[in-house]
Design an enzyme around this catalytic site. Structure first.
Site, PDB file in Angstrom:
ATOM      1  N   GLU A 209      -1.367  18.625  -1.622  1.00 60.24           N
ATOM      2  CA  GLU A 209      -0.568  18.254  -2.794  1.00 60.24           C
ATOM      3  C   GLU A 209      -0.848  19.219  -3.945  1.00 60.24           C
ATOM      4  O   GLU A 209      -1.915  19.818  -4.020  1.00 60.24           O
ATOM      5  CB  GLU A 209      -0.935  16.832  -3.251  1.00 60.24           C
ATOM      6  CG  GLU A 209      -0.087  15.735  -2.651  1.00 60.24           C
ATOM      7  CD  GLU A 209       1.315  15.658  -3.279  1.00 60.24           C
ATOM      8  OE1 GLU A 209       1.779  16.656  -3.869  1.00 60.24           O
ATOM      9  OE2 GLU A 209       1.935  14.603  -3.163  1.00 60.24           O
ATOM     10  N   ASP A 210       0.119  19.323  -4.847  1.00 63.54           N
ATOM     11  CA  ASP A 210      -0.109  20.090  -6.070  1.00 63.54           C
ATOM     12  C   ASP A 210      -0.812  19.237  -7.119  1.00 63.54           C
ATOM     13  O   ASP A 210      -1.724  19.689  -7.794  1.00 63.54           O
ATOM     14  CB  ASP A 210       1.199  20.669  -6.628  1.00 63.54           C
ATOM     15  CG  ASP A 210       2.295  19.612  -6.764  1.00 63.54           C
ATOM     16  OD1 ASP A 210       2.199  18.549  -6.113  1.00 63.54           O
ATOM     17  OD2 ASP A 210       3.249  19.848  -7.513  1.00 63.54           O
TER      18      ASP A 210
ATOM     19  N   ASP B 125      -1.027  12.182  -9.837  1.00 67.24           N
ATOM     20  CA  ASP B 125      -0.830  11.674 -11.185  1.00 67.24           C
ATOM     21  C   ASP B 125      -1.223  10.197 -11.169  1.00 67.24           C
ATOM     22  O   ASP B 125      -2.391   9.857 -11.343  1.00 67.24           O
ATOM     23  CB  ASP B 125       0.657  11.892 -11.511  1.00 67.24           C
ATOM     24  CG  ASP B 125       0.934  11.941 -12.988  1.00 67.24           C
ATOM     25  OD1 ASP B 125       0.231  11.248 -13.727  1.00 67.24           O
ATOM     26  OD2 ASP B 125       1.848  12.653 -13.410  1.00 67.24           O
TER      27      ASP B 125
ATOM     28  N   PHE C 232       1.513  16.990 -19.991  1.00 68.13           N
ATOM     29  CA  PHE C 232       2.628  17.436 -19.148  1.00 68.13           C
ATOM     30  C   PHE C 232       2.404  18.905 -18.785  1.00 68.13           C
ATOM     31  O   PHE C 232       2.549  19.784 -19.627  1.00 68.13           O
ATOM     32  CB  PHE C 232       3.947  17.260 -19.906  1.00 68.13           C
ATOM     33  CG  PHE C 232       5.150  17.275 -19.009  1.00 68.13           C
ATOM     34  CD1 PHE C 232       5.226  18.085 -17.882  1.00 68.13           C
ATOM     35  CD2 PHE C 232       6.234  16.452 -19.296  1.00 68.13           C
ATOM     36  CE1 PHE C 232       6.331  18.085 -17.061  1.00 68.13           C
ATOM     37  CE2 PHE C 232       7.360  16.444 -18.480  1.00 68.13           C
ATOM     38  CZ  PHE C 232       7.396  17.268 -17.356  1.00 68.13           C
TER      39      PHE C 232
ATOM     40  N   ARG D   3       8.429  26.381 -11.756  1.00 69.82           N
ATOM     41  CA  ARG D   3       7.667  26.323 -10.502  1.00 69.82           C
ATOM     42  C   ARG D   3       7.096  27.694 -10.144  1.00 69.82           C
ATOM     43  O   ARG D   3       6.051  27.790  -9.519  1.00 69.82           O
ATOM     44  CB  ARG D   3       8.560  25.846  -9.349  1.00 69.82           C
ATOM     45  CG  ARG D   3       8.975  24.379  -9.408  1.00 69.82           C
ATOM     46  CD  ARG D   3       9.564  23.964  -8.074  1.00 69.82           C
ATOM     47  NE  ARG D   3      10.355  22.748  -8.121  1.00 69.82           N
ATOM     48  CZ  ARG D   3       9.875  21.513  -7.974  1.00 69.82           C
ATOM     49  NH1 ARG D   3       8.586  21.314  -7.797  1.00 69.82           N
ATOM     50  NH2 ARG D   3      10.675  20.470  -8.007  1.00 69.82           N
TER      51      ARG D   3
HETATM   52  C1  PRP Z   1       4.816  15.234  -7.745  1.00 71.58           C
HETATM   53  C2  PRP Z   1       3.621  15.686  -6.894  1.00 71.58           C
HETATM   54  C3  PRP Z   1       3.253  14.455  -6.149  1.00 71.58           C
HETATM   55  C4  PRP Z   1       3.643  13.335  -7.093  1.00 71.58           C
HETATM   56  C5  PRP Z   1       2.425  12.804  -7.768  1.00 71.58           C
HETATM   57  O1  PRP Z   1       5.966  15.344  -7.002  1.00 71.58           O
HETATM   58  O2  PRP Z   1       3.954  16.748  -6.039  1.00 71.58           O
HETATM   59  O3  PRP Z   1       3.929  14.349  -4.923  1.00 71.58           O
HETATM   60  O4  PRP Z   1       4.535  13.876  -8.075  1.00 71.58           O
HETATM   61  O5  PRP Z   1       2.742  11.760  -8.646  1.00 71.58           O
HETATM   62  P1  PRP Z   1       2.086  10.313  -8.515  1.00 71.58           P
HETATM   63  O6  PRP Z   1       0.623  10.495  -8.248  1.00 71.58           O
HETATM   64  O7  PRP Z   1       2.349   9.708  -9.877  1.00 71.58           O
HETATM   65  O8  PRP Z   1       2.783   9.563  -7.449  1.00 71.58           O
HETATM   66  P2  PRP Z   1       7.428  15.157  -7.633  1.00 71.58           P
HETATM   67  O9  PRP Z   1       7.890  13.749  -7.394  1.00 71.58           O
HETATM   68  O10 PRP Z   1       7.427  15.628  -9.057  1.00 71.58           O
HETATM   69  O11 PRP Z   1       8.344  16.103  -6.728  1.00 71.58           O
HETATM   70  P3  PRP Z   1       8.263  17.700  -6.508  1.00 71.58           P
HETATM   71  O12 PRP Z   1       6.971  17.989  -5.773  1.00 71.58           O
HETATM   72  O13 PRP Z   1       9.463  18.009  -5.666  1.00 71.58           O
HETATM   73  O14 PRP Z   1       8.299  18.359  -7.864  1.00 71.58           O
END
Ligand code: PRP
Length: 183
Positions: A103-104, A107, A156, A169
């Site tokens: 994961e990146d 949150d 953010f 990105r």
């Molecule tokens: C981001 C990230 C995780 C998620 C984390 O994805 O890559 O998958 O949010 O958030 P959380 O811990 O609050 O659930 P996002 O939904 O922004 O999609 P993306 O990777 O396509 O930008």
């Protein structure tokens, strides 16, 4: 692109490309030790994890398989609800495999919590998580994460895979987005 290419959109560079690469290399060495003698499948979560996956996988001095999932959270734009829909499932059968989810950012932890219980039902030999970034203050669901690049404040952030409205990105660093961009 670099921070200088997004004008004054960032209030601060949180992590430079060099810091990200150094930490990625360190964690890759840990992964090599932990999975010595075992086959390993990296599962990247689209789309944010593309950069993390590309750099972490190439830092590993061993073979790995790579697969991808795309999931969508029914949230309110900036916050996730924990109700997750699989848009693209794995092409790989993970039964009996050692899986490392890449994961990146974590949150609230809601996305990952759903994903881990979904993967667990498929009978992997093991499931662990690698994330470049984690926001401890935002966490609503406890998830066990074995490899964490950096714990960061609940601001953010964009760059290195992380977007705001699908932009930033391709920024090489991670930076805090200036309020004038999103307000
Ligand atoms: C981001 C990230 C995780 C998620 C984390 O994805 O890559 O998958 O949010 O958030 P959380 O811990 O609050 O659930 P996002 O939904 O922004 O999609 P993306 O990777 O396509 O930008």
């Amino acid at each position: 692109m670099e921070a200088e290419h997004v004008d004054d959109d960032l209030t601060e560079v949180v992590l430079t490309e060099e810091q990200i690469q150094r930490r990625t290399t360190e964690l890759a060495q840990e992964i090599e030790r932990d999975y010595a003698g075992k086959e390993l499948l990296l599962v990247g979560v689209l789309r944010g994890a593309v950069m993390v996956m590309a750099d972490m996988a190439r830092s590993l001095k061993r073979h790995v398989e790579m697969d991808w999932m795309a999931i969508s959270s029914y949230g309110t734009g900036t916050s996730s609800s924990g109700v997750v829909r699989i848009l693209k499932d794995l092409d790989t059968d993970i039964n009996g495999k050692h899986v490392l989810v890449v994961e990146d950012i974590i949150d609230t932890g809601l996305t990952l919590s759903y994903l881990l219980s979904n993967l667990a039902s498929r009978g992997p030999a093991s499931t662990e998580v690698f994330t470049l970034l984690r926001k401890p203050e935002a966490q609503r669901m406890a998830v066990k994460v074995k490899y964490v690049g950096f714990d960061i404040p609940n601001d953010f952030v964009v760059g290195y895979g992380l977007d705001y409205a699908e932009r930033y990105r391709n920024l090489r660093c991670v930076g805090t987005l200036a309020p004038h961009v999103y307000s």
